[in-house]
Design a protein around this motif. Structure first.
Motif, short mmCIF file in Angstrom:
data_model
loop_
_atom_site.label_atom_id
_atom_site.label_comp_id
_atom_site.label_asym_id
_atom_site.label_seq_id
_atom_site.Cartn_x
_atom_site.Cartn_y
_atom_site.Cartn_z
N GLU A 126 16.17 -20.57 -16.85
CA GLU A 126 15.25 -19.44 -16.76
C GLU A 126 14.65 -19.40 -15.35
OE1 GLU A 126 11.23 -17.69 -18.95
OE2 GLU A 126 12.21 -19.52 -19.65
N SER A 127 14.76 -18.28 -14.67
CA SER A 127 14.26 -18.14 -13.29
C SER A 127 13.28 -16.98 -13.20
CB SER A 127 15.43 -17.91 -12.32
OG SER A 127 16.14 -16.74 -12.66
N GLN A 128 12.30 -17.12 -12.32
CA GLN A 128 11.29 -16.09 -12.10
C GLN A 128 10.97 -16.03 -10.62
OE1 GLN A 128 7.82 -16.61 -14.47
NE2 GLN A 128 6.79 -14.80 -13.72
N ALA A 129 10.96 -14.83 -10.02
CA ALA A 129 10.74 -14.64 -8.59
C ALA A 129 9.72 -13.53 -8.37
CB ALA A 129 12.05 -14.30 -7.87
N THR A 130 8.86 -13.69 -7.32
CA THR A 130 7.85 -12.71 -6.95
C THR A 130 8.04 -12.35 -5.48
OG1 THR A 130 6.31 -13.66 -8.53
CG2 THR A 130 5.38 -12.23 -6.85
N ARG A 131 8.04 -11.03 -5.14
CA ARG A 131 8.29 -10.58 -3.78
C ARG A 131 7.22 -9.57 -3.39
NH1 ARG A 131 11.02 -6.21 -1.72
NH2 ARG A 131 11.62 -5.60 -3.84
N GLU A 132 6.70 -9.69 -2.16
CA GLU A 132 5.71 -8.77 -1.61
C GLU A 132 6.26 -8.18 -0.31
OE1 GLU A 132 1.98 -10.53 -1.07
OE2 GLU A 132 1.63 -11.00 -3.20
N SER A 133 6.12 -6.87 -0.11
CA SER A 133 6.59 -6.19 1.10
C SER A 133 5.50 -5.24 1.59
CB SER A 133 7.88 -5.41 0.82
OG SER A 133 7.65 -4.44 -0.17
N TYR A 134 5.40 -5.03 2.95
CA TYR A 134 4.38 -4.21 3.58
C TYR A 134 5.05 -3.13 4.42
CZ TYR A 134 1.27 -8.03 2.30
OH TYR A 134 0.57 -8.98 1.60
N ASP A 135 4.40 -1.93 4.51
CA ASP A 135 4.88 -0.82 5.32
C ASP A 135 4.45 -1.04 6.77
OD1 ASP A 135 5.95 1.46 6.22
OD2 ASP A 135 4.62 2.83 5.11
N LYS A 136 5.39 -0.82 7.68
CA LYS A 136 5.04 -1.02 9.09
C LYS A 136 4.00 0.01 9.56
CE LYS A 136 9.52 -3.02 10.24
NZ LYS A 136 10.72 -2.91 11.08
N GLN A 137 4.10 1.28 9.18
CA GLN A 137 3.17 2.34 9.59
C GLN A 137 1.97 2.34 8.66
OE1 GLN A 137 3.60 3.99 12.36
NE2 GLN A 137 5.67 3.17 12.74
N GLY A 138 0.85 1.96 9.20
CA GLY A 138 -0.36 1.92 8.41
C GLY A 138 -1.06 3.27 8.35
N VAL A 139 -2.02 3.40 7.48
CA VAL A 139 -2.83 4.60 7.28
C VAL A 139 -4.28 4.24 7.57
CG1 VAL A 139 -3.53 6.39 5.66
CG2 VAL A 139 -1.21 5.45 5.56
N VAL A 140 -4.98 5.14 8.40
CA VAL A 140 -6.37 4.87 8.74
C VAL A 140 -7.23 5.02 7.50
CG1 VAL A 140 -8.33 5.56 10.16
CG2 VAL A 140 -6.01 5.64 11.10
N ARG A 141 -7.93 3.96 7.14
CA ARG A 141 -8.80 4.01 5.97
C ARG A 141 -10.23 4.38 6.36
NH1 ARG A 141 -9.82 -1.59 3.11
NH2 ARG A 141 -10.90 -1.84 5.10
N ALA A 142 -10.74 3.85 7.49
CA ALA A 142 -12.11 4.13 7.95
C ALA A 142 -12.14 4.08 9.48
CB ALA A 142 -13.10 3.12 7.35
N GLU A 143 -13.01 4.97 10.08
CA GLU A 143 -13.14 5.03 11.55
C GLU A 143 -14.62 5.21 11.90
OE1 GLU A 143 -11.35 7.56 15.35
OE2 GLU A 143 -11.08 8.26 13.28
N GLN A 144 -15.09 4.43 12.83
CA GLN A 144 -16.49 4.50 13.25
C GLN A 144 -16.57 4.21 14.75
OE1 GLN A 144 -18.99 1.76 11.22
NE2 GLN A 144 -20.90 2.56 12.07
N GLY A 145 -17.33 5.08 15.49
CA GLY A 145 -17.47 4.86 16.94
C GLY A 145 -18.14 6.05 17.64
#
Length: 559
Positions: free
Chosen positions: A286-305
């Motif tokens: 019995e085998s079990q595997a977990t995989r996580e992947s991320y998108d290279k192009q991010g999205v602006v969540r918050a901006e302050q300045g």
């Protein structure tokens, strides 16, 4: 001092009389009356031996019906069986026994009469609790009821005659270090010649552990009536249980494919004309595997300045700071907005149509969200890595052997039945050969295992013993007795009297009569003696006597 006493006649009476008992017995057996009675005694002994052998062999083997019954219930059970014409008995341990052939009929009969009416067991014990009993007594009664119910449940399992369960229930404590787990001991009495499989033992372990709160399977111990330990460590859980489950799963897979082959090949070849074996290499990991992947192009969540800038038409402030530099600005006037070019961006604080200011400084803090993907893959066991199938076809004696094309067709059928997969490197082999003589026998239940064979064997053996005793013992002895009775009468008639021996006893049976001749007939003195000699002559010479009678008849006819 002498121990022997001498009577008046002079014969000593004392220990010498019983000095040699064997000689005394031999002398007693040599007496004529005892000799004449020995054949009859031997015949009676043979008849009694045959009767005992018949009773021992004709009676069926006994089977325990109820062990350790109270006397009142024992008497009620025996009376009920006697009323139904069922022979019963009581063994050395006090249990009621019946014949093996009447066992099930007796159980049904007694169950219909609600027997035995022993003391209540199980949870019926709790119905007899008096008012005001202590908590300790109530706990003991509850434990006893639980033990009785578990023993009854275990007794319902095949091969188990009866069982006893002992529960160890420790007192509950508020302190963790004093906390003890409950345990159980089970003793089972099995049927003669039967045994429990490991699956049945694990079932008993799980049954007891699940019936007691807080009990674990490894706290249950099972033994049989011979004292053999049946339960093993980690029974019902752990690696042992998982290994057995995997082996059972592989066996079920192989049995499934084997049944498919039998279903397909039996109509084609006939029962007993083929043999199929399957070896399945099953993937049980019995085998079990977990995989996580991320998108290279991010999205602006918050901006302050903030940023600063100047208008290109505004004059740069200058001069010496003073009173004029602190004066407020002139009041602003609203002007008509002039639309700018399409797509132009208006900076904040800039009137429409005006030239946007030029940024001089900029300070911003931005937070970005990256794309995230979580994938969980679980591969359950049970996949087949490789399948090996071997089929042996039977060739008929003296028949035409199967052709290669026919074997290839059967091979293709086998591949289709088992789901042949070349990528898994499955292997299917089909050959045709002649079966040996022992393998062609039909695998059926032998006749000597039938239910009627033991009864017929017992009755037949008892009948054969009785006939052997009758023909080999009773009949020769009866003939000997009749011959001894006829011998003295014949001897006395032939000699005309009884010859007396030196002790006055009849000696006619000891000495054979002499041969009778013509001279003896002529020299006879009396008529009775002559008649006796004639009888002896006729007995010894029947042919000559017949000739003499014939001559006498012919001489009388001539005269």
């Amino acid at each position: 001092m002498e121990n022997a006493l001498t009577p008046v006649g002079g014969t000593a009476i004392g220990p010498t009389r019983f000095a040699n008992p064997l000689s005394q017995i031999g002398g007693m057996l040599k007496q004529p009356a005892v000799k004449r009675s020995l054949p009859m005694i031997f015949m009676v002994g043979l008849i009694l031996s045959a009767a005992i052998a018949w009773m021992a062999l004709a009676s069926p083997p006994q089977r325990l019906l109820f062990p350790q019954l109270p006397d009142s219930d024992k008497q009620a059970v025996v009376d009920a069986l006697a009323a139904a014409n069922i022979d019963s008995g009581v063994d050395d341990s006090g249990g009621v026994t019946v014949g093996e052939d009447d066992y099930h009929r007796a159980r049904i009969l007694l169950a219909g009469q609600d027997l035995p009416k022993a003391a209540p067991g199980g949870y019926a014990i709790l119905d007899q609790l008096p008012m005001g009993v202590s908590r300790a007594v109530e706990g003991e009664r509850l434990r006893q009821a639980r033990e009785t119910e578990l023993a009854k449940s275990i007794g319902e399992i095949e091969s188990v005659m009866d069982a006893r369960v002992h529960l160890a229930m420790p007192e509950s404590s508020v302190f963790v270090r004093d906390h003890a787990q409950p345990s159980a001991s089970v003793i089972v009495r099995l049927e003669p010649g039967r045994s429990l499989s490991q699956a049945q033992v694990r079932s008993i372990v799980n049954l007891v552990a699940s019936s007691v709160p807080g009990m674990k399977p490894d706290q249950v111990t099972i033994i049989d009536q011979m004292g053999a330990l049946l339960s093993k460590p980690n029974d019902g859980s752990g690696d042992a249980g998982a290994t057995d489950a995997r082996i059972d799963y592989q066996r079920r897979i192989e049995d499934k494919y084997r049944a498919q082959l039998n279903t397909m090949l039996t109509p084609l070849l006939g029962a007993g004309n083929f043999s199929a074996e399957i070896q399945a290499d099953v993937d049980l990991d019995e085998s079990q595997a977990t995989r996580e992947s991320y998108d290279k192009q991010g999205v602006v969540r918050a901006e302050q300045g903030n940023w600063q800038g100047n208008s290109p038409e505004a004059q740069t402030p200058g001069g010496i700071p003073g009173a004029l530099s602190n004066t407020p600005p002139a009041p602003s006037t609203l002007a008509q907005a002039t639309p700018g070019p399409a797509g132009a961006t208006v900076q904040p604080g800039t009137a429409p149509g005006a030239t946007p200011p030029v940024k001089t400084t900029e300070n911003f803090s931005r937070a970005y969200d990256l794309g995230k993907e979580v994938s969980v893959t679980r591969q359950a066991p049970g996949g087949i890595r490789r399948l090996s199938v071997a089929v042996l076809l039977r060739e008929n004696e003296g028949g035409k052997p199967r052709s290669i094309a026919e074997i290839q067709q059967i091979n293709d059928l086998v591949k289709a039945a088992v789901g042949y997969n070349a990528q898994r490197q499955d292997q299917v082999t089909v050959i045709s050969r002649r079966f040996s003589a022992s393998a062609t026998d039909v695998a059926a239940r032998p006749w000597y295992d039938a239910d009627w064979v033991p009864m017929a064997a017992r009755n037949g053996t008892a009948l054969v013993i009785a006939l052997l005793v009758l023909f080999l013992g009773v009949r020769p002895m009866a003939k000997a007795l009749l011959k001894k009775r006829e011998t003295p009468e014949t001897a006395g008639a032939a000699t005309g009297g009884v010859l007396a021996g030196p002790d006055g006893d009849a000696a006619g049976t000891a000495a054979a009569p002499p041969q009778v001749s013509i001279e003896m007939l002529e020299s006879a003195r009396s008529y009775d003696d002559r008649v006796g000699l004639v009888r002896g002559f006729t007995r010894d010479n029947p042919a000559r006597a017949a000739l003499a009678v014939r001559d006498m008849i012919q001489s009388d006819g001539k005269s």
